[in-house]
Design a protein around this motif. Structure first.
Motif, PDB file in Angstrom:
ATOM      1  N   PRO A   1      -3.531  -9.409   3.668  1.00 37.52           N
ATOM      2  CA  PRO A   1      -4.521  -8.873   2.729  1.00 37.52           C
ATOM      3  C   PRO A   1      -4.985  -7.456   3.071  1.00 37.52           C
ATOM      4  N   GLU A   2      -4.867  -7.058   4.342  1.00 35.96           N
ATOM      5  CA  GLU A   2      -5.293  -5.721   4.735  1.00 35.96           C
ATOM      6  C   GLU A   2      -4.305  -4.635   4.310  1.00 35.96           C
TER       7      GLU A   2
ATOM      8  N   LYS B   1       2.508  -8.043  -4.377  1.00 34.42           N
ATOM      9  CA  LYS B   1       1.650  -9.237  -4.344  1.00 34.42           C
ATOM     10  C   LYS B   1       2.018 -10.124  -3.164  1.00 34.42           C
TER      11      LYS B   1
ATOM     12  N   LEU C   1       0.476  -8.754  -0.037  1.00 34.54           N
ATOM     13  CA  LEU C   1      -0.968  -9.011   0.049  1.00 34.54           C
ATOM     14  C   LEU C   1      -1.253 -10.486   0.333  1.00 34.54           C
ATOM     15  N   GLU C   2      -0.375 -11.363  -0.118  1.00 39.08           N
ATOM     16  CA  GLU C   2      -0.551 -12.790   0.187  1.00 39.08           C
ATOM     17  C   GLU C   2      -0.478 -13.027   1.691  1.00 39.08           C
TER      18      GLU C   2
ATOM     19  N   THR D   1      -3.129  -3.046   1.765  1.00 36.61           N
ATOM     20  CA  THR D   1      -3.318  -2.735   0.349  1.00 36.61           C
ATOM     21  C   THR D   1      -2.525  -1.512  -0.102  1.00 36.61           C
TER      22      THR D   1
END
Length: 672
Positions: free
Chosen positions: A102-103, A95, A98-99, A105
């Motif tokens: 965001p790409e 998490k 991703l914060e 994944t």
């Protein structure tokens, strides 16, 4: 996160360890002396060593036989990858990635690489860390074509052409190049019609590609901040029972610290949160009235005394807190709730004393080496991990070697408890530090030659059989423990004796004449070794009897004072008491003499009928050995077992039935 794989290269005895699978809780590195186990741990520690730990040194750590490669400049230390570790990320850490990015994944792990010059590099496994010029080249071409048609775009287009001139598709969009490109993109944004969704999206895609490097870098920084500390402990790191504070402070000030001798002492001080200098000055820093105007009644003196007393109280509270914490840890492992550890300041000396169950205080060096090892172990670990072992990977180098075998087994339980919150990797060549239920956690370390260097095998397939000896010994010990599984035990001279008794008991039990309770039959392999098995079994407070032949070896064993003292004459059973009184030196086979002669003839083709009839007092085994070439007691007993399974007890002779019935009854009496 947790460590899942490691790989060590070009470090002392290690050329290329191969990839090492690391268990989420415990991993055991097992191998002979000089296999390179310590080198593996020391190299791995550098992934994220505690503050103050020595880093890599090319002269000291690069394989010495190849050091001229570094001297000549053929290999740059910055290009020599030594330690590589792969960590699996938790959901929380995914998490965090991703914060920031965001790409990203697909990020599930982080790989940390430590080089010989101590620089660190990292990546997110196979996940993308940045984009390349080729990824945005088509979008840039179309954006340029769009901007050509926009009024006032000449300067912006010139800036783009300058940035892209000579750029190859593989060029990474990172660092200064990416930052300049992003700045140019901001100048192009006002020229894009805000109602033109296609060009807006094109602009955004280019921006995302250019920002990926910075986003991933920030994500990596946050994840690296969560890396576990690698805490290394060696038996050499011993806490001294008495530390001269002034001397230690002087050595610290002059930089004359002995890493091996002083490390445990410095850890103890670190645990207290005080330096040797501070404790030394406190010991000799009591305020004196003559140094203050107005003497003992002056406010300055009274304030100084008050401040000094506060320091003493603070020292005492710290010593007490550390003593309680260490005592709790030692009791948990040592198995003695009465033992108490105390840290005491006495002038210029910091002492470690142990209080026994009657209140006697003795210095630490008057206790066993194993006890001292445990105290040093907990001091070093708690100090390096800042009091708590939170977020630390524990690297134990040959733990518990000075502990008794049973204490080593207990210490394995301590390691298991530590592994509930921390990953533990430890080296050993002791079979008592390897449980038979832990073989899946074992990695074999071996070095078949200096040229090949240290290798680590995840599977138990090795080139040097010595490497797996601790595992063989552990399995052997586990097997030996099965001796103590029954409360009643009959020790027989050998395996064939045991097989006869077991077969006869099974048959006679069916008619209600067998052994009354569950009895373990223990083969001793020879009459002379019966005493050893009896000693082991009786030491465990088990009921024991022995069955001995009446030949010379059996007579010698039965006359041993130690055996008689342990068992008494009633529990030493002799085969002559169950055979024909006329038999000379009878063995257990003579109990079944008539039947064995027929079985041997019918089943094995060994015909000794005439000789056995002519010499009734001669032991039947002696006759078989003399008459039959290639005679085997094992073949004979197996043939008898087959015969007994196919026949009834009544097919035995009357004398044989009586003798077996009496033998089983006496075994019952001896083991009541």
């Amino acid at each position: 996160m947790y460590l899942s794989r490691a790989h060590i290269r070009d470090y002392r005895s290690v050329r290329d360890s191969g990839e090492i699978d690391i268990d989420q809780e415990r991993t055991l590195l097992v191998g002979v002396n000089e296999a390179g186990k310590t080198a593996l741990l020391k190299a791995l520690q550098q992934i994220n060593a505690p503050k103050g730990a020595d880093g890599f040194s090319p002269l000291r750590d690069y394989p010495r036989a190849n050091y001229t490669e570094v001297q000549r400049g053929d290999r740059d230390p910055s290009d020599v990858l030594v330690a590589e570790a792969t960590f699996v990320l938790t959901d929380v850490e995914k998490k965090i990635v991703l914060e920031e990015s965001p790409e990203s994944t697909g990020v599930t792990e982080i790989v940390i690489k430590r080089y010989l010059d101590n620089t660190l590099r990292w990546n997110f496994g196979g996940a993308e860390l940045w984009r390349t010029f080729g990824d945005i080249e088509k979008d840039l071409t179309r954006l340029r074509a769009y901007l050509v048609k926009r009024e006032g775009s000449a300067e912006v287009l010139a800036g783009l052409d300058a940035l892209t001139a000579g750029r190859k598709p593989h060029i990474a969009l990172r660092g200064e190049f990416a930052r300049k490109f992003l700045a140019w993109l901001e100048t192009a944004l006002p020229l894009i019609d805000e109602d033109d969704e296609r060009e807006e999206n094109r602009h955004d895609r280019i921006k995302v590609a250019l920002e990926l490097d910075a986003c991933v870098t920030e994500a990596g920084a946050r994840i690296r901040a969560r890396l576990p500390l690698f805490v290394y402990y060696s038996t050499y790191f011993t806490v001294r029972p008495s530390i001269n504070l002034a001397s230690l402070a002087a050595r610290e000030a002059s930089g004359d610290i002995d890493p091996d001798y002083d490390f445990g002492n410095l850890c103890l001080l670190q645990l207290l949160g005080l330096t040797a200098k501070e404790l030394s000055e406190l010991a000799s820093g009591e305020p004196q009235p003559q140094h203050y105007g107005g003497g003992a009644a002056s406010d300055d003196f009274l304030n100084a005394v008050k401040a000094y007393q506060a320091k003493l109280d603070d020292r005492q509270y710290r010593l007490n807190s550390a003593s309680v914490d260490l005592t709790r840890s030692i009791r948990e492992v040592w198995g003695d709730d009465n033992v108490q550890l105390r840290l005491v300041c006495d002038g210029q000396y910091l002492k470690v004393v142990v209080v026994d169950d009657i209140g006697v205080e003795v210095e630490l060096d008057q206790r066993s080496e194993g006890f001292r090892w445990l105290v040093s172990f907990f001091v070093v670990f708690k100090a390096q991990a800042q009091g708590e072992l939170k977020n630390a990977i524990l690297l134990l180098d040959e733990p518990g070697l000075s502990l008794h075998a049973l204490k080593q087994q207990e210490f394995r339980k301590t390691v298991a408890r530590l592994a509930e919150k921390n990953q533990v990797i430890y080296t050993t060549h002791s079979p008592f530090m390897v449980g038979t239920d832990e073989l899946d956690l074992v990695r074999i370390v071996e070095m078949t030659s200096r040229e090949a260097g240290t290798k680590v095998h995840t599977r138990l397939v090795v080139d040097d059989p010595r490497s797996i000896y601790p595992l063989q010994a552990a399995l052997g010990y586990e097997l030996a423990q099965s001796l103590f599984g029954q409360s009643r035990n009959l020790v027989c001279e050998g395996l064939t004796d045991m097989m006869y008794v077991e077969a006869l008991n099974t048959a006679f039990t069916d008619v209600g004449k067998g052994l009354k309770a569950s009895i373990s039959l223990v083969p001793a392999s020879s009459a002379s070794k019966v005493i050893y098995y009896v000693t082991l079994l009786t030491s465990q407070n088990l009921k024991v009897a022995a069955l001995l032949d009446s030949d010379q070896a059996g007579d010698n064993a039965a006359k041993q004072d130690e055996l008689v003292q342990l068992l008494g004459s009633r529990k030493i059973l002799r085969t002559k008491d169950y055979c024909d009184p006329g038999a000379s030196r009878p063995e257990i086979e003579d109990l079944l003499r008539e039947t064995l002669v027929h079985v041997a003839k019918d089943d094995l083709g060994w015909d000794v009928t005439a000789t056995a009839a002519a010499q009734p007092a001669r032991p039947i085994i002696e006759i078989f050995k003399k008459e039959i070439s290639g005679f085997s007691k094992y073949k004979l007993v197996r043939a008898f077992i087959r015969w007994l399974a196919a026949n009834e007890i009544s097919d035995l002779s009357g004398a044989e039935q009586a003798g077996v019935t009496k033998l089983l009854a006496d075994i019952n009496k001896a083991l009541v």
